[in-house]
Motif scaffolding. Structure first.
Motif, PDB file in Angstrom:
ATOM      1  N   LEU A  72      39.481  -6.962  31.208  1.00 15.44           N
ATOM      2  CA  LEU A  72      39.252  -6.648  32.614  1.00 15.44           C
ATOM      3  C   LEU A  72      38.008  -5.777  32.734  1.00 15.44           C
ATOM      4  N   ASP A  73      37.191  -6.048  33.743  1.00 18.43           N
ATOM      5  CA  ASP A  73      35.981  -5.254  33.957  1.00 18.43           C
ATOM      6  C   ASP A  73      36.341  -3.794  34.205  1.00 18.43           C
ATOM      7  N   GLY A  79      54.705   2.053  30.384  1.00 17.15           N
ATOM      8  CA  GLY A  79      54.736   1.498  29.042  1.00 17.15           C
ATOM      9  C   GLY A  79      53.559   0.607  28.725  1.00 17.15           C
ATOM     10  N   THR A  80      52.433   0.789  29.406  1.00 13.15           N
ATOM     11  CA  THR A  80      51.275  -0.069  29.203  1.00 13.15           C
ATOM     12  C   THR A  80      50.067   0.753  28.806  1.00 13.15           C
ATOM     13  N   ASP A  81      49.129   0.091  28.177  1.00 18.57           N
ATOM     14  CA  ASP A  81      47.861   0.708  27.789  1.00 18.57           C
ATOM     15  C   ASP A  81      46.763  -0.321  27.993  1.00 18.57           C
ATOM     16  N   ILE A  82      46.522  -0.686  29.235  1.00 20.74           N
ATOM     17  CA  ILE A  82      45.500  -1.690  29.550  1.00 20.74           C
ATOM     18  C   ILE A  82      44.127  -1.046  29.517  1.00 20.74           C
ATOM     19  N   LYS A 105      35.730  -1.124  30.055  1.00 20.48           N
ATOM     20  CA  LYS A 105      36.558  -2.324  30.174  1.00 20.48           C
ATOM     21  C   LYS A 105      37.903  -2.094  29.495  1.00 20.48           C
ATOM     22  N   SER A 106      38.849  -2.939  29.826  1.00 22.91           N
ATOM     23  CA  SER A 106      40.170  -2.854  29.214  1.00 22.91           C
ATOM     24  C   SER A 106      40.144  -3.518  27.842  1.00 22.91           C
ATOM     25  N   SER A 108      40.699 -17.687  42.858  1.00 23.63           N
ATOM     26  CA  SER A 108      39.855 -16.556  43.231  1.00 23.63           C
ATOM     27  C   SER A 108      40.320 -15.225  42.670  1.00 23.63           C
ATOM     28  N   HIS A 109      41.359 -15.210  41.860  1.00 22.90           N
ATOM     29  CA  HIS A 109      41.809 -13.939  41.329  1.00 22.90           C
ATOM     30  C   HIS A 109      42.463 -14.140  39.968  1.00 22.90           C
ATOM     31  N   ILE A 110      42.589 -13.044  39.247  1.00 19.82           N
ATOM     32  CA  ILE A 110      43.249 -13.055  37.954  1.00 19.82           C
ATOM     33  C   ILE A 110      44.439 -12.115  38.020  1.00 19.82           C
ATOM     34  N   LYS A 111      45.477 -12.461  37.277  1.00 23.26           N
ATOM     35  CA  LYS A 111      46.706 -11.677  37.309  1.00 23.26           C
ATOM     36  C   LYS A 111      47.147 -11.400  35.877  1.00 23.26           C
ATOM     37  N   PRO A 112      47.085 -10.132  35.431  1.00 21.90           N
ATOM     38  CA  PRO A 112      47.564  -9.822  34.078  1.00 21.90           C
ATOM     39  C   PRO A 112      49.049 -10.123  33.939  1.00 21.90           C
TER      40      PRO A 112
END
Length: 431
Positions: free
Chosen positions: A381-382, A428-431, A300-301, A311-315
């Motif tokens: 996040l899964d 530049g991300t580390d999810i 997982k994140s 119905s959806h998720i948005k980071p």
């Protein structure tokens, strides 16, 4: 290095005790310029020899059939230094200002120059050259985390133009221009035109006007409508015809449906199936020798802020996540210091000059000065997420995988971790 530059200082140190590695090193010179060097280290097939390759961080490649010259766009107080690049030639390019990183190109035989374009961002576009024989020159900037930048020039061919505008209206012209630019062009009825950006450094969106209505359009596949006062709607669609992006205007919806393969402009996919698995581990085993070979894990994140809908998720964006985390820490400090104080429980924290946030445990509400509200939630996040949505005539399949790691399970492994996630320098991300 340029001839007038002094010998640079030594770069920072780097290790040779690797099987394969790619990175960058910086070398400073006395006039405050910094030369970036790409370093590629590989181990020979014999296993004892390290092959070290040093290359410039920026190179210019001329794949066109004409001689060109390139120069960095410098302030008016400094003189531009043009470098000749013959067809099929590759030259190193040492910019003075890597942060600005803007370049010009011109034809050698007539000195016709293009507008400036950025060479420190990955993109591909067509440059206006104001020449009758060669009115455009294609340029592509290839950028990676560790290999620097390659600026590749080529001859114009079908599909290089950012957009093909097609006006299928019988009696109505279409006016258009690049966003943030005042130079407007008019496309007559039943005509088409290949268009490229007047200024590649500005916003790459089109402002389109028809009769008394206008709209700003980004070149992503979509359909839309321009409502006019006389109730005659003008429909438009953006789609891909091979390599070419096409923006088409029409009065009939059946034409829009035919080119986009969308039976209805208002049709939505209301049926959804979603499967989420938090963590997965897979062991690869040699059944004969009864030894563990590899262990593959999908995890997982870390906890991030996400906007949730039906119905959806948005980071949220990386910067907004960072600001929310900072305010979230202040919120917890206030809660621990004043556990029963309602004023602190309902306190709003300032994110920037336009937005505030209030927290309620793991949820937050973002508000701006215009009264808009967005609910976000802090969650993970899964590791593996699969989504399938469909309607009468459309279907969409979405797979998301987070944090893949492969471990070497051999007892005496030189590198016990074969693959693991890192922070991307590009995103530049580390999810």
């Amino acid at each position: 290095m340029e001839q007038h530059d002094a010998v640079s200082k030594w770069s920072e140190g780097f290790s040779l005790d690797v099987i394969k590695s790619t990175g960058m090193a910086s070398c400073k010179v006395s006039n405050d310029r910094t030369y970036m060097i790409c370093i590629d280290i590989v181990t020979s097939s014999f296993g004892m020899t390290k092959i070290l390759t040093l290359t410039p961080s920026t190179v210019v490649i001329n794949k066109s059939t004409i001689e060109i010259e390139v120069a960095e766009a410098l302030p008016k107080t400094e003189q531009e230094r043009w470098r000749l690049v013959k067809p099929e030639e590759i030259i190193p390019f040492w910019p003075s200002n890597m942060e600005g990183a803007v370049m010009h190109v011109r034809y050698t035989h007539n000195r016709i120059s293009s507008t400036a374009f950025a060479f420190n961002q990955k993109h591909r576009t067509l440059l206006r050259m104001d020449d009758e024989e060669r009115p455009a020159l294609q340029v592509e900037v290839i950028a990676t985390d560790f290999d620097g930048f390659r600026v590749v020039f080529g001859d114009y061919k079908i599909g290089d133009s950012p957009v093909l505008l097609v006006n299928c209206l019988k009696y109505v012209p279409i006016a258009f221009c690049q966003a943030n630019d005042v130079r407007t062009q008019v496309l007559p009825p039943l005509h088409y035109v290949y268009y490229t950006w007047i200024d590649p450094t500005k916003s790459q969106a089109l402002v389109v006007a028809c009769r008394d209505q206008s709209v700003s359009i980004e070149l992503n596949p979509l359909c839309g409508v321009l409502e006019t006062n006389d109730r005659q709607s003008v429909y438009y669609a953006i789609f891909h015809d091979g390599p070419q992006t096409v923006l088409l205007f029409a009065e009939e919806t059946n034409l829009i449906e035919a080119v986009t393969n969308i039976p209805s402009l208002g049709e939505s996919m209301n049926q959804h199936i979603q499967i989420g698995i938090r963590d997965i581990g897979i062991a690869i085993i040699d059944d004969i020798a009864r030894n563990d070979l590899f262990y593959i894990s999908i995890g997982k994140s870390k906890e991030i802020w996400m906007e949730t809908s039906k119905s959806h998720i948005k980071p949220l964006s990386h910067n907004l996540n960072k600001h929310l985390d900072e305010q979230y820490e202040l919120y917890f400090k206030d809660q621990n210091a004043h556990p029963n104080d309602e004023d602190f429980a309902n306190k709003k924290y300032r994110i920037d000059e336009h937005r505030d946030v209030s927290f309620d445990d793991y949820t937050a509400e973002l508000t701006d000065h215009q009264g808009h509200r967005v609910l976000v939630k802090r969650q993970v996040l899964d590791g593996l997420w699969i989504g399938f949505a469909w309607s009468t005539s459309n279907a969409a399949f979405h797979v998301r995988i987070n944090r893949v790691q492969i471990d070497n399970e051999h007892e005496f492994a030189l590198f016990p971790v074969v693959l693991n996630p890192i922070v991307s320098k590009a995103a530049g991300t580390d999810i």
